[in-house]
Scaffold this motif. Structure first.
Motif, mmCIF file in Angstrom:
data_model
loop_
_atom_site.group_PDB
_atom_site.id
_atom_site.type_symbol
_atom_site.label_atom_id
_atom_site.label_comp_id
_atom_site.label_asym_id
_atom_site.label_seq_id
_atom_site.Cartn_x
_atom_site.Cartn_y
_atom_site.Cartn_z
ATOM 1 N N SER A 1 39.851 42.482 44.627
ATOM 2 C CA SER A 1 40.481 41.976 43.268
ATOM 3 C C SER A 1 39.448 41.033 42.496
ATOM 4 C CB SER A 1 41.515 41.157 43.690
ATOM 5 O OG SER A 1 41.474 40.261 44.494
ATOM 6 N N HIS A 2 38.275 40.936 43.189
ATOM 7 C CA HIS A 2 37.247 39.929 42.394
ATOM 8 C C HIS A 2 36.284 40.859 41.853
ATOM 9 C CE1 HIS A 2 38.296 36.405 45.405
ATOM 10 N NE2 HIS A 2 39.362 36.605 44.409
ATOM 11 N N VAL A 3 36.328 42.097 41.735
ATOM 12 C CA VAL A 3 35.324 42.932 41.076
ATOM 13 C C VAL A 3 36.186 43.667 40.109
ATOM 14 C CG1 VAL A 3 33.730 44.869 41.182
ATOM 15 C CG2 VAL A 3 34.178 43.247 43.210
ATOM 16 N N PHE A 4 35.538 43.506 38.713
ATOM 17 C CA PHE A 4 36.025 43.920 37.465
ATOM 18 C C PHE A 4 35.495 45.251 37.000
ATOM 19 C CE2 PHE A 4 38.812 40.535 38.018
ATOM 20 C CZ PHE A 4 39.995 40.426 36.940
ATOM 21 N N VAL A 5 36.206 46.229 36.657
ATOM 22 C CA VAL A 5 35.528 47.354 36.187
ATOM 23 C C VAL A 5 36.213 47.739 34.888
ATOM 24 C CG1 VAL A 5 34.818 48.344 38.346
ATOM 25 C CG2 VAL A 5 36.928 48.744 37.501
ATOM 26 N N ASP A 6 35.240 48.660 33.962
ATOM 27 C CA ASP A 6 35.691 49.183 32.988
ATOM 28 C C ASP A 6 35.214 50.747 33.010
ATOM 29 O OD1 ASP A 6 36.811 49.906 30.462
ATOM 30 O OD2 ASP A 6 35.719 48.538 29.044
ATOM 31 N N GLY A 7 36.117 51.754 33.204
ATOM 32 C CA GLY A 7 35.802 53.206 33.551
ATOM 33 C C GLY A 7 34.969 52.853 34.780
ATOM 34 N N ASP A 8 33.727 53.359 34.797
ATOM 35 C CA ASP A 8 32.716 53.304 35.931
ATOM 36 C C ASP A 8 31.889 52.485 35.740
ATOM 37 O OD1 ASP A 8 34.221 55.960 36.418
ATOM 38 O OD2 ASP A 8 32.573 57.173 35.720
ATOM 39 N N GLU A 9 32.076 51.424 34.913
ATOM 40 C CA GLU A 9 31.136 50.014 34.904
ATOM 41 C C GLU A 9 31.760 49.156 35.402
ATOM 42 O OE1 GLU A 9 27.800 50.837 33.752
ATOM 43 O OE2 GLU A 9 28.303 52.937 33.404
ATOM 44 N N ILE A 10 30.790 48.204 36.105
ATOM 45 C CA ILE A 10 31.161 46.841 36.482
ATOM 46 C C ILE A 10 31.045 45.818 35.329
ATOM 47 C CG2 ILE A 10 30.629 45.087 38.110
ATOM 48 C CD1 ILE A 10 31.731 47.667 39.451
ATOM 49 N N THR A 11 32.040 45.231 35.011
ATOM 50 C CA THR A 11 32.049 44.232 33.690
ATOM 51 C C THR A 11 31.931 42.720 34.427
ATOM 52 O OG1 THR A 11 34.643 44.144 34.079
ATOM 53 C CG2 THR A 11 33.704 45.686 32.393
ATOM 54 N N GLY A 12 32.158 42.637 35.777
ATOM 55 C CA GLY A 12 32.197 41.112 36.193
ATOM 56 C C GLY A 12 32.617 41.127 37.699
ATOM 57 N N VAL A 13 32.027 39.908 38.185
ATOM 58 C CA VAL A 13 32.548 39.656 39.500
ATOM 59 C C VAL A 13 32.838 37.955 39.472
ATOM 60 C CG1 VAL A 13 31.937 39.197 42.003
ATOM 61 C CG2 VAL A 13 30.938 40.946 40.544
ATOM 62 N N ILE A 14 34.213 37.734 39.830
ATOM 63 C CA ILE A 14 34.894 36.290 39.867
ATOM 64 C C ILE A 14 34.942 35.706 41.205
ATOM 65 C CG2 ILE A 14 36.102 37.315 38.003
ATOM 66 C CD1 ILE A 14 38.752 37.253 39.804
ATOM 67 N N ASP A 15 35.220 34.529 41.211
ATOM 68 C CA ASP A 15 35.602 33.539 42.317
ATOM 69 C C ASP A 15 34.417 33.574 43.420
ATOM 70 O OD1 ASP A 15 37.842 33.211 41.362
ATOM 71 O OD2 ASP A 15 39.226 34.213 42.980
ATOM 72 N N TRP A 16 33.302 32.699 42.968
ATOM 73 C CA TRP A 16 32.181 32.516 43.767
ATOM 74 C C TRP A 16 32.102 31.362 44.308
ATOM 75 C CZ3 TRP A 16 27.643 35.893 43.274
ATOM 76 C CH2 TRP A 16 28.002 36.982 42.341
ATOM 77 N N SER A 17 33.104 30.566 44.782
ATOM 78 C CA SER A 17 33.144 29.079 45.471
ATOM 79 C C SER A 17 32.764 29.479 46.805
ATOM 80 C CB SER A 17 34.449 28.685 45.209
ATOM 81 O OG SER A 17 35.534 29.533 45.896
ATOM 82 N N GLU A 18 32.486 30.562 47.470
ATOM 83 C CA GLU A 18 32.371 30.602 48.807
ATOM 84 C C GLU A 18 30.802 31.412 48.818
ATOM 85 O OE1 GLU A 18 34.253 29.659 51.302
ATOM 86 O OE2 GLU A 18 35.611 29.182 49.937
ATOM 87 N N ALA A 19 30.227 31.500 47.579
ATOM 88 C CA ALA A 19 28.848 32.263 47.617
ATOM 89 C C ALA A 19 27.873 31.185 48.553
ATOM 90 C CB ALA A 19 28.209 31.920 46.342
ATOM 91 N N SER A 20 26.821 31.742 49.313
ATOM 92 C CA SER A 20 25.885 31.277 50.109
ATOM 93 C C SER A 20 24.844 31.919 50.713
ATOM 94 C CB SER A 20 26.733 30.519 51.456
ATOM 95 O OG SER A 20 27.208 31.507 52.290
ATOM 96 N N ARG A 21 24.321 31.832 51.677
ATOM 97 C CA ARG A 21 23.249 32.497 52.343
ATOM 98 C C ARG A 21 24.193 33.077 53.552
ATOM 99 N NH1 ARG A 21 17.657 29.003 53.293
ATOM 100 N NH2 ARG A 21 17.676 28.172 51.171
ATOM 101 N N GLY A 22 23.911 34.449 53.649
ATOM 102 C CA GLY A 22 24.865 35.221 54.563
ATOM 103 C C GLY A 22 24.640 36.542 55.026
#
Length: 245
Positions: free
Chosen positions: A155-176
């Motif tokens: 649910s954090h990846v947004f698409v329009d048709g076959d294209e990625i329009t954005g990714v949300i909720d980055w508060s857990e981003a890190s090296r992993g």
């Protein structure tokens, strides 16, 4: 603006939508610090930061719709899932963020604690916990750190048709671990794993993906229950664990 809608709310944070603006309210400003910095570094589309007045962060809405929802069949095309895999690969090839993520020892210790709690409280059958704890072992191996989103739910990846329009909720981003992101994206959507891997374009150890499915589900059940969510709903975490039996 015609209404204010609660997108998600629990004791730690809440997200409201007012027209084309998302208002994120977080009790821990370090998570917001990470989110803003990570979005600035990420080589994939992210929401525009409109303003920030702690504890509120205002973000512009993304075009399109979520790639899917946990517990619901995804109506997105195989090409859209493959595009999501390609976007994740682009993120993983980017320079590392300056802050660390969880260590292997921290993950293993947390898993032990949660499994003990699940057994002690009779939350799930013991054989279900034991089997998934065994499956989770595949994920508990050394990994080469990459720039990970850290909570790449479908649910954090947004698409329009076959294209990625954005990714949300980055508060857990890190090296992993790269495969943790891929596993989180496909959790509960196993039928789209091949599409994501094809878009990712690299060799992927499926046993490790399965391990992270089990591990994330085992780790999440107590938190979800305590914050008003139901991991026993069809297609959600408990069903993910049952699928490994």
């Amino acid at each position: 603006m015609t209404e204010v809608r609660v997108v998600v709310a629990h004791r730690e944070r809440a997200t409201l939508r007012a027209g084309d603006v998302f208002l994120k309210i977080d009790a821990d400003q370090t998570r917001t610090d990470v989110e803003v910095e990570a979005m600035g570094m990420a080589p994939v589309p992210t929401p525009e930061v409109l303003w920030r007045k702690p504890p509120v962060l205002a973000l512009a809405a993304l075009p399109g719709r979520a790639l899917g929802r946990l517990g619901e069949p995804s109506t997105a095309s195989p090409a859209a899932w493959a595009a999501a895999g390609a976007a994740v690969r682009k993120l993983h090839e980017a320079p590392l963020p300056p802050w660390p993520g969880r260590s292997l020892d921290e993950v293993a210790s947390q898993l032990d604690v949660e499994c003990e709690w699940l057994v002690a409280n009779g939350v799930l059958p013991a054989d279900l916990i034991t089997r998934n704890r065994e499956v989770a072992e595949a994920a508990l191996r050394p990994w080469t750190p990459v720039f990970t989103h850290g909570d790449l739910q479908v649910s954090h990846v947004f698409v329009d048709g076959d294209e990625i329009t954005g990714v949300i909720d980055w508060s857990e981003a890190s090296r992993g671990d790269a495969l943790y992101d891929l596993a989180t994206l496909t959790l509960g959507h196993e039928e789209h794993l091949d599409d994501v891997v094809a878009g990712y374009g690299a060799d992927v150890d499926l046993d490790v993906i399965h391990g992270w499915w089990s591990l994330r589900s085992l780790l999440g059940i107590r938190w979800l229950t305590e914050h008003g969510f139901d991991p026993t709903l069809p297609g959600c975490e408990v069903d993910v664990l049952r699928a490994r039996m």
